[in-house]
Design a protein around this motif. Sequence first.
Motif, short mmCIF file in Angstrom:
data_model
loop_
_atom_site.label_atom_id
_atom_site.label_comp_id
_atom_site.label_asym_id
_atom_site.label_seq_id
_atom_site.Cartn_x
_atom_site.Cartn_y
_atom_site.Cartn_z
N GLY A 50 -10.30 10.41 6.55
CA GLY A 50 -10.71 10.91 7.85
C GLY A 50 -9.60 11.02 8.87
N ARG A 51 -8.57 10.20 8.72
CA ARG A 51 -7.47 10.21 9.70
C ARG A 51 -6.79 11.58 9.77
N TRP A 52 -6.67 12.26 8.64
CA TRP A 52 -6.05 13.58 8.65
C TRP A 52 -7.06 14.70 8.41
N LEU A 53 -8.18 14.39 7.73
CA LEU A 53 -9.14 15.43 7.40
C LEU A 53 -10.00 15.84 8.60
N ALA A 54 -10.46 14.86 9.37
CA ALA A 54 -11.33 15.17 10.52
C ALA A 54 -10.64 16.08 11.54
N PRO A 55 -9.40 15.77 11.97
CA PRO A 55 -8.76 16.71 12.91
C PRO A 55 -8.55 18.10 12.34
N ALA A 56 -8.26 18.19 11.04
CA ALA A 56 -8.07 19.51 10.43
C ALA A 56 -9.38 20.30 10.44
N ARG A 60 -18.55 13.41 9.78
CA ARG A 60 -18.80 12.51 8.65
C ARG A 60 -17.49 12.01 8.03
N ALA A 61 -16.47 12.86 8.03
CA ALA A 61 -15.19 12.51 7.42
C ALA A 61 -14.45 11.44 8.20
N GLU A 62 -14.77 11.28 9.49
CA GLU A 62 -14.09 10.26 10.30
C GLU A 62 -14.26 8.86 9.71
N ARG A 63 -15.36 8.61 9.05
CA ARG A 63 -15.66 7.29 8.52
C ARG A 63 -15.02 7.02 7.17
N THR A 64 -14.36 8.01 6.60
CA THR A 64 -13.76 7.84 5.28
C THR A 64 -12.28 7.52 5.40
N ARG A 65 -11.71 7.20 4.25
CA ARG A 65 -10.28 6.87 4.22
C ARG A 65 -9.43 8.09 4.57
#
Length: 101
Positions: A53-59, A46-51
């Motif tokens: 998401g660039r750093w949060l999704a991989p973490a 879900r975080a991939e679609r947010t601003r």
Amino acid sequence: MRAHAQSPDAPFIAAITLSTATLFALTLAIHIWIPFSMVVAWLARRAERTRAGRWLAPALIYLAGYGSLLCAIAFHSYVKELAGAEARWDKTEKVGRVAAG
């Protein structure tokens, strides 16, 4: 946690004895982490679609693991199928042209 005298042919970790309460807490933590990691993987998706998401999704993927991500995606597809969602494959039209260079 009590440490026993280490025998020469046993690894160090085998020389540690856990109390019943510690063993129960460790087992409970492992059993809780399995479904919780699927929730963390779903949040990463879900975080991939947010601003962020660039750093949060991989973490979050790093925290949850790829196996949990695959379980969350498969579970989501099962839910969609049970809900009667249309199953279709978006195909790319091939026109047969190749760029020669």
